[in-house]
Design an enzyme around this catalytic site. Structure first.
Site, PDB file in Angstrom:
ATOM      1  N   GLY A   1       2.562  10.310 -85.724  1.00 52.56           N
ATOM      2  CA  GLY A   1       1.779   9.848 -84.851  1.00 52.56           C
ATOM      3  C   GLY A   1       2.178  10.242 -83.382  1.00 52.56           C
ATOM      4  CG  LEU A   2       0.509   9.888 -78.927  1.00 53.24           C
ATOM      5  CD1 LEU A   2       0.736  11.515 -78.386  1.00 53.24           C
ATOM      6  CD2 LEU A   2      -0.600   9.327 -78.213  1.00 53.24           C
TER       7      LEU A   2
ATOM      8  N   PRO B   1       1.779  -1.425 -75.561  1.00 55.54           N
ATOM      9  CG  PRO B   1       1.657   0.501 -77.288  1.00 55.54           C
ATOM     10  CD  PRO B   1       1.517  -1.053 -77.085  1.00 55.54           C
ATOM     11  CB  THR B   2      -1.101   0.940 -70.932  1.00 54.60           C
ATOM     12  OG1 THR B   2      -2.347   1.055 -70.196  1.00 54.60           O
ATOM     13  CG2 THR B   2      -0.419   2.328 -70.655  1.00 54.60           C
TER      14      THR B   2
ATOM     15  CG  HIS C   1       7.803  10.732 -89.106  1.00 53.68           C
ATOM     16  ND1 HIS C   1       7.337  10.265 -90.298  1.00 53.68           N
ATOM     17  CD2 HIS C   1       8.035  11.957 -89.065  1.00 53.68           C
ATOM     18  CE1 HIS C   1       7.349  11.401 -90.988  1.00 53.68           C
ATOM     19  NE2 HIS C   1       7.795  12.294 -90.531  1.00 53.68           N
TER      20      HIS C   1
ATOM     21  CB  SER D   1      -3.473  -2.825 -73.319  1.00 52.76           C
ATOM     22  OG  SER D   1      -4.100  -1.532 -73.540  1.00 52.76           O
ATOM     23  CB  CYS D   2      -7.600  -3.209 -77.229  1.00 48.60           C
ATOM     24  SG  CYS D   2      -6.994  -3.006 -78.806  1.00 48.60           S
TER      25      CYS D   2
ATOM     26  CE1 TYR E   1      -5.345  -0.150 -83.917  1.00 53.55           C
ATOM     27  CE2 TYR E   1      -5.661  -1.101 -81.617  1.00 53.55           C
ATOM     28  CZ  TYR E   1      -4.694  -0.442 -82.465  1.00 53.55           C
ATOM     29  OH  TYR E   1      -3.740   0.235 -82.101  1.00 53.55           O
TER      30      TYR E   1
ATOM     31  CG  HIS F   1      -7.875   6.785 -77.810  1.00 58.00           C
ATOM     32  ND1 HIS F   1      -6.834   6.887 -78.616  1.00 58.00           N
ATOM     33  CD2 HIS F   1      -8.088   5.577 -77.629  1.00 58.00           C
ATOM     34  CE1 HIS F   1      -6.520   5.541 -79.060  1.00 58.00           C
ATOM     35  NE2 HIS F   1      -7.561   4.857 -78.499  1.00 58.00           N
TER      36      HIS F   1
HETATM   37  P1  GDP Z   1     -10.877   2.294 -74.872  1.00 54.00           P
HETATM   38  O1  GDP Z   1      -9.606   2.249 -73.895  1.00 54.00           O
HETATM   39  O2  GDP Z   1     -10.464   1.452 -76.039  1.00 54.00           O
HETATM   40  O3  GDP Z   1     -12.098   1.691 -74.436  1.00 54.00           O
HETATM   41  O4  GDP Z   1     -11.054   3.781 -75.654  1.00 54.00           O
HETATM   42  P2  GDP Z   1     -11.306   5.173 -75.253  1.00 54.00           P
HETATM   43  O5  GDP Z   1     -10.301   5.854 -74.778  1.00 54.00           O
HETATM   44  O6  GDP Z   1     -12.155   5.525 -76.712  1.00 54.00           O
HETATM   45  O7  GDP Z   1     -12.550   5.035 -73.963  1.00 54.00           O
HETATM   46  C1  GDP Z   1     -11.976   4.714 -72.818  1.00 54.00           C
HETATM   47  C2  GDP Z   1     -13.599   4.866 -71.901  1.00 54.00           C
HETATM   48  O8  GDP Z   1     -13.668   6.435 -71.757  1.00 54.00           O
HETATM   49  C3  GDP Z   1     -14.675   4.386 -72.400  1.00 54.00           C
HETATM   50  O9  GDP Z   1     -15.297   3.867 -71.207  1.00 54.00           O
HETATM   51  C4  GDP Z   1     -15.692   5.581 -72.949  1.00 54.00           C
HETATM   52  O10 GDP Z   1     -16.798   5.346 -72.784  1.00 54.00           O
HETATM   53  C5  GDP Z   1     -14.928   6.676 -72.007  1.00 54.00           C
HETATM   54  N1  GDP Z   1     -15.114   7.929 -72.431  1.00 54.00           N
HETATM   55  C6  GDP Z   1     -15.728   8.880 -71.768  1.00 54.00           C
HETATM   56  N2  GDP Z   1     -15.740  10.040 -72.479  1.00 54.00           N
HETATM   57  C7  GDP Z   1     -15.284   9.806 -73.633  1.00 54.00           C
HETATM   58  C8  GDP Z   1     -15.092  10.706 -74.868  1.00 54.00           C
HETATM   59  O11 GDP Z   1     -15.297  11.753 -74.821  1.00 54.00           O
HETATM   60  N3  GDP Z   1     -14.374   9.902 -75.599  1.00 54.00           N
HETATM   61  C9  GDP Z   1     -13.701   8.456 -75.653  1.00 54.00           C
HETATM   62  N4  GDP Z   1     -13.278   8.247 -76.752  1.00 54.00           N
HETATM   63  N5  GDP Z   1     -14.311   8.002 -74.669  1.00 54.00           N
HETATM   64  C10 GDP Z   1     -14.861   8.505 -73.424  1.00 54.00           C
END
Ligand code: GDP
Length: 333
Positions: free
Chosen positions: A14-15, A164-165, A12, A109-110, A137, A180
């Site tokens: 977390g995001l 979730p996306t 609870h 979604s991964c 993960y 992220h």
């Molecule tokens: P994913 O959706 O599981 O790949 O997780 P992320 O949210 O970490 O990354 C999504 C995309 O955003 C990837 O292509 C990353 O290389 C890009 N990205 C660009 N800048 C950033 C950053 O500062 N942090 C992260 N986490 N991702 C980034």
């Protein structure tokens, strides 16, 4: 789900978990069972079993997970697979033993193959190789889905899974390395503006595409699915079909944007006028990740928060909270 029913929201703080709690409270649910990690470490099998035996919740939202962005996943793969497997195993087994009426497990979604057809339908699960950067993960989350389905088959439990996306919103993790993309860019672009920096670095090529859903929309969809999915509707039909409890459900926004577009939207929200520099030595991850959410949409739910508005709201939240401890903490169970 009656407002008096005892509901355990695991995770609870977390995001997603915190948004589910806000949403449940807003809908009049007062009998919420909430425990921080210090009070109940979900990795501790005997304590989790004792907790369920004592409190016997009627409903469980399993939103506790070790989560993180692309860097955290590739740096701590063992933590990601181990913590997620053990939390799921403990909670699912304890929920079964305590006779929980319905449990909703949050996947991701991964879990889908790296090169799944887009938009990704639920039946793409286990049809191809995963994206290597977050495979540990994803394998844990896939095990969680199959765990729920297996308990349903063997014991007649009602444990469902939703996918979730990419989520974002107030309460997100803004740690520069572990977070992220959206919170990472909000923080980095804000700091570039503060420092009057001429440019800001964005990881990867900027061409990967991602779908983003505001966490309030996610919480609403989650509670809605707990209430309607695999239940009888007004005409007596089971929503999702006779085997619905074992069918996973995607939860997405419905359209995606490139990382370059996300960075531009964040620049607009922050009011930063410098340039974006793409660092192609950083991984892109999967090229595209857009969910087909028609299963969910058929139940009468639709998202409300447009990405531009959601980013502006999340930036406002960041400005109010960025002195706090969570900003520097890495994501944890
Ligand atoms: P994913 O959706 O599981 O790949 O997780 P992320 O949210 O970490 O990354 C999504 C995309 O955003 C990837 O292509 C990353 O290389 C890009 N990205 C660009 N800048 C950033 C950053 O500062 N942090 C992260 N986490 N991702 C980034």
């Amino acid at each position: 789900m009656k407002t008096s029913d005892c509901i355990f929201v695991a995770g609870h703080r977390g995001l997603v978990g915190s948004a589910i709690v806000r949403h449940l409270r807003g809908a009049g649910h007062e009998n919420l069972l909430l425990r921080s990690r210090d009070e109940l470490d979900l990795r501790d099998t005997s304590r989790v079993a004792a907790f369920f035996a004592e409190h016997r919740p009627a409903y469980v939202f399993l939103a506790a997970a070790r989560v993180g962005g692309i860097w955290a996943n590739s740096t701590y793969p063992a933590d990601f697979i181990r913590d997620n497997l053990i939390v799921q195993l403990n909670v699912v087994q304890a929920a079964h033993a305590a006779g929980v009426r319905k449990l909703l497990f949050l996947g991701s979604s991964c879990i889908y193959p790296k090169f799944a057809d887009q938009p990704i339908r639920e039946d793409a699960l286990l049809t191809g190789a995963l994206e290597p950067t977050n495979e540990p993960y994803a394998v844990a989350k896939i095990a969680g889905i199959v765990l729920c389905q297996s308990y349903n088959r063997q014991f007649g439990t009602r444990f469902m899974s939703i996918m979730p996306t990419n989520l974002y919103g107030p309460g997100d993790n803004f740690d520069p390395a572990g977070s992220h993309v959206l919170p990472a860019l909000i923080r980095r672009i804000h700091e570039a503006k503060e420092a009057d920096a001429p440019e800001v670095v964005v990881w990867g090529t900027g061409t990967p595409r991602r779908e983003f859903l505001h966490v309030d929309d996610m919480a609403e969809a989650t509670v809605h699915l707990m209430q309607v999915w695999a239940e009888a509707d007004a005409s007596g039909r089971i929503v999702g079909g006779p085997n619905a409890i074992n069918e996973i459900v995607n939860v997405g926004y419905g359209s995606d944007v490139s990382i370059r577009e996300v960075a531009e939207l964040v620049k607009d929200a922050v009011g930063y006028e410098g340039a974006l520099r793409f660092d192609a030595t950083k991984p892109d991850g999967t090229p595209r990740k857009l969910l087909d959410s028609s299963r969910l949409l058929a139940t009468g739910w639709a998202p409300r928060v447009a990405l531009r508005d959601g980013i502006a709201e999340t930036y406002a939240w960041f400005l109010e909270h960025h002195g706090e401890a969570r900003m520097g903490a890495s994501a944890a169970v």
